[in-house]
Design a protein around this motif. Sequence first.
Motif, PDB file in Angstrom:
ATOM      1  N   THR B  46      70.398   5.424  16.859  1.00 10.76           N
ATOM      2  CA  THR B  46      69.279   6.322  17.100  1.00 10.76           C
ATOM      3  C   THR B  46      68.918   7.067  15.813  1.00 10.76           C
ATOM      4  N   HIS B  49      67.106   4.724  13.601  1.00  6.45           N
ATOM      5  CA  HIS B  49      65.730   4.462  14.067  1.00  6.45           C
ATOM      6  C   HIS B  49      64.821   5.633  13.783  1.00  6.45           C
ATOM      7  N   LEU B  54      60.938   4.376  13.800  1.00  2.00           N
ATOM      8  CA  LEU B  54      60.740   3.547  14.988  1.00  2.00           C
ATOM      9  C   LEU B  54      60.904   4.401  16.228  1.00  2.00           C
ATOM     10  N   ASP B  55      61.514   5.559  16.046  1.00  2.00           N
ATOM     11  CA  ASP B  55      61.765   6.450  17.170  1.00  2.00           C
ATOM     12  C   ASP B  55      61.484   7.841  16.639  1.00  2.00           C
ATOM     13  N   THR B  78      53.209   4.398  11.082  1.00  2.00           N
ATOM     14  CA  THR B  78      53.259   2.953  10.871  1.00  2.00           C
ATOM     15  C   THR B  78      52.876   2.628   9.426  1.00  2.00           C
ATOM     16  N   HIS B  81      55.827   3.538   7.184  1.00  2.00           N
ATOM     17  CA  HIS B  81      57.039   2.723   7.262  1.00  2.00           C
ATOM     18  C   HIS B  81      56.775   1.286   6.821  1.00  2.00           C
ATOM     19  N   LYS B  82      55.565   0.793   7.057  1.00  2.00           N
ATOM     20  CA  LYS B  82      55.368  -0.622   6.752  1.00  2.00           C
ATOM     21  C   LYS B  82      55.288  -0.871   5.242  1.00  2.00           C
ATOM     22  N   PHE B  87      63.713  -3.282   7.404  1.00  2.00           N
ATOM     23  CA  PHE B  87      64.771  -3.232   8.414  1.00  2.00           C
ATOM     24  C   PHE B  87      65.573  -4.513   8.450  1.00  2.00           C
ATOM     25  N   PHE B  89      68.566  -6.224  11.102  1.00  2.00           N
ATOM     26  CA  PHE B  89      69.253  -5.997  12.384  1.00  2.00           C
ATOM     27  C   PHE B  89      70.457  -6.906  12.536  1.00  2.00           C
ATOM     28  N   HIS B  93      66.540 -10.803  14.440  1.00  2.00           N
ATOM     29  CA  HIS B  93      65.173 -10.583  14.898  1.00  2.00           C
ATOM     30  C   HIS B  93      64.124 -11.268  14.053  1.00  2.00           C
ATOM     31  N   LEU B  94      64.322 -12.555  13.871  1.00  2.00           N
ATOM     32  CA  LEU B  94      63.238 -13.360  13.309  1.00  2.00           C
ATOM     33  C   LEU B  94      62.378 -13.820  14.500  1.00  2.00           C
ATOM     34  N   ILE B  95      61.122 -14.141  14.229  1.00  2.00           N
ATOM     35  CA  ILE B  95      60.277 -14.618  15.326  1.00  2.00           C
ATOM     36  C   ILE B  95      60.512 -16.115  15.506  1.00  2.00           C
ATOM     37  N   GLU B 105      56.115 -14.221   5.630  1.00  2.00           N
ATOM     38  CA  GLU B 105      54.729 -13.895   5.332  1.00  2.00           C
ATOM     39  C   GLU B 105      54.214 -12.757   6.217  1.00  2.00           C
ATOM     40  N   THR B 106      54.793 -12.640   7.435  1.00  8.99           N
ATOM     41  CA  THR B 106      54.233 -11.733   8.437  1.00  8.99           C
ATOM     42  C   THR B 106      54.016 -10.288   7.956  1.00  8.99           C
ATOM     43  N   PRO B 107      55.016  -9.653   7.314  1.00  9.61           N
ATOM     44  CA  PRO B 107      54.776  -8.269   6.885  1.00  9.61           C
ATOM     45  C   PRO B 107      53.589  -8.162   5.931  1.00  9.61           C
TER      46      PRO B 107
END
Lengths: 812, 232
Positions: B46, B49, B54-55, B78, B81-82, B87, B89, B93-95, B105-107
Motif C-alpha cells: 500500500t 502504491h 496508484l492509490d 496520471t 506518474h506516467k 513499476f 511487479f 503484469h505484461l499484457i 511500446e505501450t507506455p
Amino acid sequence: MLGNYFKIAIRNLLKHRGYTLINILGLVAGLACCILILLYVLDELRFDAFHAKAGRIFRVVEVRSTPDRGDQHNARSVAPLGPAIEAEFPEVAASVRMLQLFRVTMQFRGNRFYEGDYLLSEPSFFKIFDFEFLRGNPETALAEPRSVVLTEAAARKYFGEEDPLGNTLRAEAFGDLKVTAILKDLPPNSHLHFSMLISFGSMEHINWWAPFLNEWNPNYRTVITYLLLQEPAAAPALAAKLPAFLSKHRGEADWPLKDLYLQPLRDIHFRSGHIAFERNHNQGEIAYIYIFSAIALLIVLIAGINYMNLAAARALNRAREVGVRKVVGASRFQLAGQFLSESLLLVALAFLLALFVVELVLPFFNAFVGKQITLGQALQPEAIFTFLGLTVLVGLLSGSYPAFFLSRLQAVRVLKGGAEKLTRISNLRRALVVLQFILSVVMMIAALVVYQQMNYVRNKHLGFDREHLMVIDINSNNVRRHAETMKAEMRRNPAVLAVSVTNRVPGDWKNIATIDALPGDAPSSTAHTMYLLAVDREFVETYGVRLAAGENFSGRGGDSLSVLINEAAARALGWENPLGKEIRIPRADLEGGGSSKADFRARVIGVVEDFHFKSLYEKIEPLVLAWQDNPFDRIDYFSVKVRGTNLAATLDFLREIGERFDPDHPFEYNFLDERLNDFYRRDQKLGQLFGIAALLAIFIACMGLFGLAAFMAGQRTKEIGIRKALGATVASLIALLSKDFAKLVLIANLIAWPLAWYVMNRWLEDFAYRIEIGWWVFALAGALALLIALLTVSYQAIKAALANPVEALRYE
Amino acid sequence: MIRLKNIFKYYSNKFVKTYVLQDNSLEIREGEFVTIMGPSGAGKSTLLHIMGMLDSPSSGEYYFYGEPVHRLGEKQRTELHKRRIGFVFQSYHLIDELTVYENLETPLLYQKVKAGERKSMVAEILDRFHMAAKKDLFPQQLSGGQQQLAAIARALIIQPKLILADEPTGNLNSRQGEEIMQVFKQLNEAGTTIVQVTHSERNAAYSERIIHLLDGRIVEDAPVSLVGVAGE
C-alpha cells in the motif's frame, strides 16, 4: 495507437472465440434485420423523389361533407379546373389533367389484350413529371389527338420485335392510336403508374363525353389535376384562394363542397388512405414506416444491449489488462477510447457480415414486401450515410458501458486479483436484461394477437358462403343481354350448384354504388346513404344469404318494383316491420342503364340477415338489394357456386360458355375467398413481421443471457465449490443459479403484459369485428420466454454445478 | 524527491475501520535505493502504491518533487506518474495479447511519442536487455526471468526518475532473481531512484536503506550498514 487497440481487439476476439461468435452472431442478426428494414423505409421514402420538380408539384384534392358519412376526400375534380387555375393564378407554372377510364381491348395485329393500365393526359404532363424518354419528343408526344406513348414493356408486349414508333395501336373506343414515343419502364417507386399514355385530345370525338370535359357541374368530377407551382411556398396562399375561385365558376349551387386543398406530391404515397378516386400505385402507409422503423431500432437496441452485457461479462478477463495499462500511464480517457474503438471494430465487422446476409435474404424479403430492392442500387449517399451512422451509433452505444465501466477500475485492486469482487452484476445490467425480455415478450404477444385476429378474420362466418365461389367478369353487352341464357347453360353442369348475376360482389364495396334512400312518404332531407347491390333471384341461394323476413325476388316479372333490404337498412329507416313498406330513392343520377330522372320507388318484399359485404375493418352498413334491371347500375359479374372437386374441368366448361358469348374479350375470373383475403394481406404481413422480429429478439436476448449466465457462474465458482463440499446436490445448485434469471424474466413479463395489452388493443380497434385478447396469450408468451431463458441459463448452471469443488476452491 | 507527511490509509465498512497505514512520515532523496520490509499485511505494498500514485492516502500529505500530489486530480496524477515512475511487479503484469515489442511500446503510446522515435527507443532498450531476438514472442513463450526482464525494460523505456518494485523476484528462482537485482544495482548506480518491497534479506542487501513496517507503522528506518543483513 489505434493500430495497437485493434491488434489487441483482434487477438482478444480470436482468443475467446465462443464469446466472439455469440457477440457477432447477435450483432449480425440485429444489424441485418435493421438494414433490411432501413432499406425498405428508405425505398419508401424515395417515392416520387425522382421528379426534378417534386417539391413544386401538388395534387388538387376536394373535400365534401355530408351528415351521414362525414368528410369525404376526393382526388378527382371537374375537368375545366386545372386550365382555369393555370390561367388565373400567376403562381401556377403549369397544370396537367389525367383521366383514367374503363378497361378497353387494344390490339396490334394478332396481339390483343385488355388494357386497364392506361391514362389520358396532356402535353404538359412531361413538363411537370420526369419520366425518361427512350425515343420520341416530350414536347410533341401527346400534342395530337390519338397519339399514344408506350412504356418499353407495353411496346414489347404489343409490337414484339417490330418498331412501334409511327405504327398504330387499335384501341376499342378510341380508334387507331399512333405511337409517338417510348418511355423507359417507370421506376418502381412512382405513385403514378401506367403502361401507356393516350393524348387527352383522343376523347374529343366521343360526343357523350363532352359535358364531362367542359362543364363545372360538381357531379362531373372526372380528372385528377396536378399543378406545378413557381415555388412550393405559394401553396397555402393559393389553396386559400381556391374556394372563392370555385364558387365564381360553379355558381352558388348547393353542393356540399367543404374545402379544396393542394396535396404535395411527396405526400401522395404515404398520406392518401382517406382519399377516394385517386390513382396511387403501391400506396404506402406512413404508420407502417413508423412501426417498421421502431422495430428496427428495437432490434438494434437489443443487439447493442447484448454486446454491452457480454463485454461486461468479459471484464474479468480484461481487468488485468486495464490495470497494467493504467500502471504504464493510460488515462481513463485513453482506455475508454480503446474499448470504444474495439466495439466499433466489432460492429463494423458485424456490419459487413450483415450486408452479406442481407444480400442473401434480399430476394425473400423483396417477395415478402413486394419490392425490387437491390443492395447495389440502394446504396445511395443517404443510405450509406444512414448505415455509417448506424454502425457508429451502435458501436459507440454498445461500447459505452464497457468503456465507462472498465476504464474506471482501479489499477491496484485489479492487479491484486480482486476483480471478481469489483465486477458484480450491476443493477444496470439486470435492467438491460429485463428490457430485452420486455421487448421480446411484447413482440411475441403482438405476433400471437395478430395471428389470432387474422385467423378470426379468415374463419368468421360472413353471413354468406365464401367457399368455392367463382366470380366471372362480364365484359360485353352481348353477355349482359344473354345473362339468363348463360346462367341456364352453366347450371347444366352438375358441378355448378348455383349461378347469380350482380352488379358488384361482396368485398368489392369500394366500387359498390351508393344511393340515398328514405321511406316513401318522408321528406327528402331525411335520406340515408345506403349501398346498392343489383341482384337476381338466385343471389340468395348462391351466396347462402339468409332471409330474416319476407321473401325473395320471384323471377316472374314485376321484380323491378321490389327490393330486399338488410337488417341494418331496416334499422336506419326506423322500420320494425319493413315488409310491404315503400322505399324512395330520390334522384337517379348515377351512371348506368336507366335515364329516368324521376324518383325511384319500390316496395320492400324481404329483409336479409346482415352479411359482411365490406371487410371486417368496417361495420355492416345499410344495403338495398335491387332487381338486376334497375335505373342505377347494371350487372357486371356472374357468381358461380361450384363443387370443390375437379375444379379444372368445371373451369374449362365455364370458360367455353364465356368465350362463346364474348369472343372479343379474354375470359376473366377469380375466387371470391382469395379476393376477400386480399383485404387483410397487409396486416397478415404485419403479423409475420412481428413473428420474425419476436424470434430474432428472443434469439439475441438469449445470447446476452448466455453470456451473463457464464459470467455469473464464473463469479460464484467459489460459492458453488463450498456448497458442493458441504453436500449440495447438483439439482439444487442449478436451481440456485437459475433462480435469479427466472426472476428477471418474470419482472420483464409483468411490465410487458400491460404494454402489449395496450398496444394490441389499439391495433385491434382498426377492426370493427375483432377478437378479445385472452389471458392465455400473455401466459403463453411469458411461459415461452421463461422456458427459453431457463434453457439458455441451464447450460451454464449445469456446467458450474458439475464442476469439481476442489478445482474451485484451490484458487483461494 | 518523495516526502510523505502523516500518511494514513484505512478501509471502512459499516462497522469497522481497518487501518492499513497509520501516521507514517518519510523522505526519500533522489538516487537512493530503498527497501521496504515487513511481514505480510504490514502495509508495504500500500505504501508503495501510494508513492506510485496508484492509490491515494486517506489522509496526509505527499510531495513529489515538491508537488503536492494529495491535492492533484486523477488526470494530473496520471500525467505525473506516467512520465516519472516505472513499476515492476512480482507477477510481471505484461499484457498477454501483445508481443514483447508491443508491450514495451505501450507506455510510449500513452505518452504520444511519434512512431519513428518509438521504434528506435524500443530497439535500444531491447539491445540493452539482450532481448532483440525475443521481441516477437508473446509473454507466455518466455521464462519467468525473461518476462520480468521485459517488464523492467517496459518500466525503463520512459526513462523514469523512480522505479517502484513490488517483490520483483518473488516468482523467480534464485539465479534469475540475482540477475534482476544486478540490473537494479546498475540502474541505481546510473542515477535512478529505486524503492523495492521484498521479503528477501538477500535482495535487501542490494539497497542502501531499509524501512521496516509492522502493523502499518514504520518501526525502523536505517542504512543497511547499521541494520546488518541476516545470513551475511
